[in-house]
Design a protein around this motif. Structure first.
Motif, PDB file in Angstrom:
ATOM      1  N   GLN A 100       0.830  -1.197   0.000  1.00 47.96           N
ATOM      2  CA  GLN A 100       0.000   0.000   0.000  1.00 47.96           C
ATOM      3  C   GLN A 100       0.866   1.248   0.000  1.00 47.96           C
ATOM      4  O   GLN A 100       2.019   1.232   0.449  1.00 47.96           O
ATOM      5  CB  GLN A 100      -0.906   0.014   1.227  1.00 47.96           C
ATOM      6  N   PRO A 126       2.063   5.219  -5.655  1.00 45.24           N
ATOM      7  CA  PRO A 126       1.698   4.513  -6.898  1.00 45.24           C
ATOM      8  C   PRO A 126       2.640   4.809  -8.061  1.00 45.24           C
ATOM      9  O   PRO A 126       2.781   3.980  -8.970  1.00 45.24           O
ATOM     10  CB  PRO A 126       0.277   5.013  -7.167  1.00 45.24           C
ATOM     11  N   SER A 139      -0.341   0.216  -4.292  1.00 46.94           N
ATOM     12  CA  SER A 139      -1.759   0.553  -4.406  1.00 46.94           C
ATOM     13  C   SER A 139      -2.055   1.827  -3.620  1.00 46.94           C
ATOM     14  O   SER A 139      -1.436   2.096  -2.589  1.00 46.94           O
ATOM     15  CB  SER A 139      -2.617  -0.595  -3.891  1.00 46.94           C
TER      16      SER A 139
END
Length: 126
Positions: free
Chosen positions: A13, A86, A125
């Motif tokens: 993440q 990202p 992500s």
């Protein structure tokens, strides 16, 4: 036979961390580099380390977030990646150079490297 074996990629993440490893065998090198290639983009240099001096270089987009280190006894380089976003999503490749340059600048180019790993996917992500 020269081998570069990468490991450590995966899904993380945003804000997280990953550590990539590149184990080499078969010979010694003057420099090791990490490059990455995102879909639809050109491969770019991420970080470089020169074995003889331990000098490191970082691309602007990763400076302050990524740290390159080496374990000479294990012939392995590590790329510690922190504060991932990202935009860091890409296939990461390690590369090894057999050519000697007296300065670091030439090692920023792919052409300076003779051997490449198979690549490891890093996906961040949001």
């Amino acid at each position: 036979q020269v081998q570069l074996v990468e490991s450590g990629g995966g899904l993380v993440q945003a804000g997280g961390s990953l550590r990539l490893s590149c184990a080499t065998s078969g010979r010694t090198f003057y420099a090791m580099g990490w490059f990455r290639q995102a879909p639809g983009k050109e491969r770019e240099v991420v970080a470089i380390i020169r074995w003889s001096t331990g000098y490191t270089y970082y691309g602007e987009s990763v400076k302050g977030r990524f740290t390159l280190s080496s374990d000479n006894a294990k012939n392995t380089v590590y790329l510690q990646m922190s504060s991932l976003n990202p935009g860091d999503t890409a296939v990461y490749y390690c590369a090894a150079a057999t050519k000697y340059y007296g300065v670091t600048y030439p090692y920023r180019a792919e052409s300076a490297y003779d051997y490449w790993g198979q690549g490891t996917q890093v996906t961040v992500s949001s």
